[in-house]
Design a protein around this motif. Structure first.
Motif, PDB file in Angstrom:
ATOM      1  N   ALA A 242       0.892  -1.195  -0.036  1.00 58.16           N
ATOM      2  CA  ALA A 242      -0.017   0.033  -0.207  1.00 58.16           C
ATOM      3  C   ALA A 242       0.960   1.302   0.095  1.00 58.16           C
ATOM      4  O   ALA A 242       0.693   2.200  -0.947  1.00 58.16           O
ATOM      5  N   PHE A 243       1.837   1.225   0.886  1.00 52.74           N
ATOM      6  CA  PHE A 243       2.752   2.551   0.891  1.00 52.74           C
ATOM      7  C   PHE A 243       3.524   2.666  -0.167  1.00 52.74           C
ATOM      8  O   PHE A 243       3.641   3.842  -0.618  1.00 52.74           O
ATOM      9  N   ALA A 244       3.929   1.591  -0.886  1.00 50.70           N
ATOM     10  CA  ALA A 244       4.742   1.661  -2.013  1.00 50.70           C
ATOM     11  C   ALA A 244       3.771   2.423  -3.335  1.00 50.70           C
ATOM     12  O   ALA A 244       4.414   2.844  -4.149  1.00 50.70           O
ATOM     13  N   THR A 245       2.649   1.982  -3.294  1.00 53.30           N
ATOM     14  CA  THR A 245       1.445   2.614  -4.240  1.00 53.30           C
ATOM     15  C   THR A 245       0.786   3.885  -3.960  1.00 53.30           C
ATOM     16  O   THR A 245       0.036   4.319  -4.570  1.00 53.30           O
ATOM     17  N   GLU A 246       1.235   4.371  -2.721  1.00 54.52           N
ATOM     18  CA  GLU A 246       0.437   5.512  -2.136  1.00 54.52           C
ATOM     19  C   GLU A 246      -1.015   5.381  -1.986  1.00 54.52           C
ATOM     20  O   GLU A 246      -1.703   6.212  -2.193  1.00 54.52           O
ATOM     21  N   LYS A 247      -1.340   4.109  -1.580  1.00 58.52           N
ATOM     22  CA  LYS A 247      -2.665   3.803  -1.270  1.00 58.52           C
ATOM     23  C   LYS A 247      -2.827   3.527   0.238  1.00 58.52           C
ATOM     24  O   LYS A 247      -1.728   3.250   0.891  1.00 58.52           O
ATOM     25  N   PRO A 248      -4.066   3.874   0.783  1.00 53.56           N
ATOM     26  CA  PRO A 248      -4.228   3.487   2.359  1.00 53.56           C
ATOM     27  C   PRO A 248      -4.165   2.096   2.615  1.00 53.56           C
ATOM     28  O   PRO A 248      -4.504   1.180   1.841  1.00 53.56           O
ATOM     29  N   VAL A 249      -3.943   1.555   3.899  1.00 54.38           N
ATOM     30  CA  VAL A 249      -3.790   0.221   3.998  1.00 54.38           C
ATOM     31  C   VAL A 249      -5.150  -0.221   4.775  1.00 54.38           C
ATOM     32  O   VAL A 249      -5.703   0.699   5.486  1.00 54.38           O
TER      33      VAL A 249
ATOM     34  N   TRP B 287       8.360   4.486   7.603  1.00 54.49           N
ATOM     35  CA  TRP B 287       8.073   4.892   6.030  1.00 54.49           C
ATOM     36  C   TRP B 287       8.320   6.415   5.759  1.00 54.49           C
ATOM     37  O   TRP B 287       8.804   6.838   5.062  1.00 54.49           O
ATOM     38  N   GLY B 288       7.596   6.996   6.698  1.00 53.96           N
ATOM     39  CA  GLY B 288       7.777   8.521   6.650  1.00 53.96           C
ATOM     40  C   GLY B 288       6.126   9.007   6.321  1.00 53.96           C
ATOM     41  O   GLY B 288       5.947  10.476   6.503  1.00 53.96           O
ATOM     42  N   LYS B 289       5.476   8.126   5.901  1.00 54.63           N
ATOM     43  CA  LYS B 289       4.172   8.535   5.660  1.00 54.63           C
ATOM     44  C   LYS B 289       3.330   7.339   5.260  1.00 54.63           C
ATOM     45  O   LYS B 289       3.748   6.331   5.197  1.00 54.63           O
ATOM     46  N   GLY B 290       1.929   7.677   5.008  1.00 57.18           N
ATOM     47  CA  GLY B 290       1.119   6.612   4.840  1.00 57.18           C
ATOM     48  C   GLY B 290      -0.396   6.680   5.496  1.00 57.18           C
ATOM     49  O   GLY B 290      -0.407   7.410   6.853  1.00 57.18           O
ATOM     50  N   ALA B 291      -1.597   6.098   5.384  1.00 52.60           N
ATOM     51  CA  ALA B 291      -2.537   6.119   5.622  1.00 52.60           C
ATOM     52  C   ALA B 291      -3.277   4.686   5.857  1.00 52.60           C
ATOM     53  O   ALA B 291      -2.797   3.732   5.242  1.00 52.60           O
TER      54      ALA B 291
END
Length: 359
Positions: free
Chosen positions: A216-223, A285-289
């Motif tokens: 999810a983080f690699a594709t900038e999507k929420p988990v 990671w530094g960011k993510g949702a």
């Protein structure tokens, strides 16, 4: 630690089942760095960018792609190799998948274990055998107390029950064929290792928290998480891998004394909820949702599970090196490195192992 383990395993023949899987590939890479002669036995990898191929597993072991249920083939491979050590990691390891293929899960995890032990029975030489089960073998009452090795075994879901059944098989073989009272005759030291939820780079399995986070983080999507309050004994994969190797080393030195079960898990303070782990991963990671989606009628999964590792610390002189934050940091660093520099991920995996062993 590196030199201590190298002294035990360098030049030794190690038969490793499950070498193409996530934990098995980390075990294979570690054994290779220690100088062991490894023969792996497992099914072909089932995931894209599987760790076995990323570490060039075919170049560091003799790789046999076959099924644990193929009793004749398994026995032939064990006998022909004449191993000094056997580490049995191969399994159907997923709880949710076990609801879809319950009979196959029992076949692989129970009969497969018996087949490995039957292969060991055919060896007319000294051999150390470490069989890996899971923390989920315990009859889980969802209480706050950590489970000890002598607590009752059981299992709600087919996966957990299959692993508890495998332990009954192991106990029967140890009593019937590898009894410690006749060790000097058969010279087979048999032990069980029970590990909690492991995390680390290269895990792409379905329905696992860290792989879902990394994707999810690699594709900038929420988990998307199902059970934010479920508590598990999280640990980096190298913690139990080194624990298995230490257990094997102790068995080689004193087979009678250590032919029993041992828990490998984090300190109690690192038994965190899914949501707490996700927050650590986001910070690393530094960011993510993330979003919570509770499924209606989803299969039962344990909500609370902790392990007591005091026996392992006392008898094996093993203890966790990394806390939860450090374990998550190592894991997310691996996935970040993979995303940016896939071609050098084998070298980076070796670096993480060397750093861990020399810490």
């Amino acid at each position: 630690m590196f030199e201590k383990l190298q002294e035990i395993y360098k030049g030794k023949k190690v038969f490793l089942t499950g070498h193409t899987g996530f934990k098995g590939a980390w075990m294979l890479k570690t054994l290779s760095l220690l100088g062991a002669d490894v023969k792996g036995y497992a099914l072909a990898p089932q995931t894209k960018d599987d760790l076995f191929h990323l570490i060039e597993g075919d170049t560091i072991c003799t790789s046999v792609i076959a099924d644990l249920r193929d009793k004749k083939r398994l026995e032939e491979e064990i006998v022909n190799f004449q191993p000094d050590f056997v580490f049995h990691l191969a399994a159907q390891p997923l709880v949710r998948l076990s609801y879809e293929i319950p009979a196959e899960t029992f076949e692989v995890n129970v009969i497969g274990t018996a087949n490995v032990l039957d292969g060991v029975r055919l060896l007319e030489k000294r051999c150390v055998v470490v069989l890996i089960t899971t923390d989920k073998v315990y009859h889980n009452k969802e209480w706050i107390y950590p489970y000890r090795e002598n607590d009752r075994l059981g299992g709600y879901d087919p996966y957990s029950a299959s692993k508890a059944c495998a332990e009954l098989v192991i106990d029967s073989y140890r009593n019937s064929f590898f009894n410690i009272k006749t060790y000097e005759i058969h010279q087979k030291a048999i032990a069980v290792a029970r590990a909690g939820n492991v995390i680390g780079g290269g895990d792409w399995s379905m329905d696992r928290l860290i792989p879902d986070i990394a994707k999810a983080f690699a594709t900038e999507k929420p988990v998307v998480i199902r059970n934010p309050n479920s508590v598990r004994p999280w640990q980096h994969v190298l913690e139990p891998v080194v624990g298995y190797l230490l257990l094997g080393a102790n068995l080689a030195a004193e087979g009678v004394k250590f032919s029993q079960a041992y828990n490998f898990g984090p300190n109690i303070s690192d038994a965190l909820s899914v949501e707490e782990m996700l927050k650590l991963a986001t910070s690393s990671w530094g960011k993510g949702a993330y979003i919570v989606e509770m499924e209606v009628g989803q299969p039962h999964e344990a909500g609370l599970l902790k392990l007591d590792i005091s026996k392992t610390i006392s008898e094996l002189k093993w203890q966790p090196k990394k806390n939860a934050q450090q374990a998550v940091g190592m894991t997310m660093d691996w996935y970040s490195k993979f995303a940016k520099d896939k071609e050098n991920i084998s070298k980076y995996t070796s670096q993480q192992i060397n750093d861990f062993l020399n810490d």
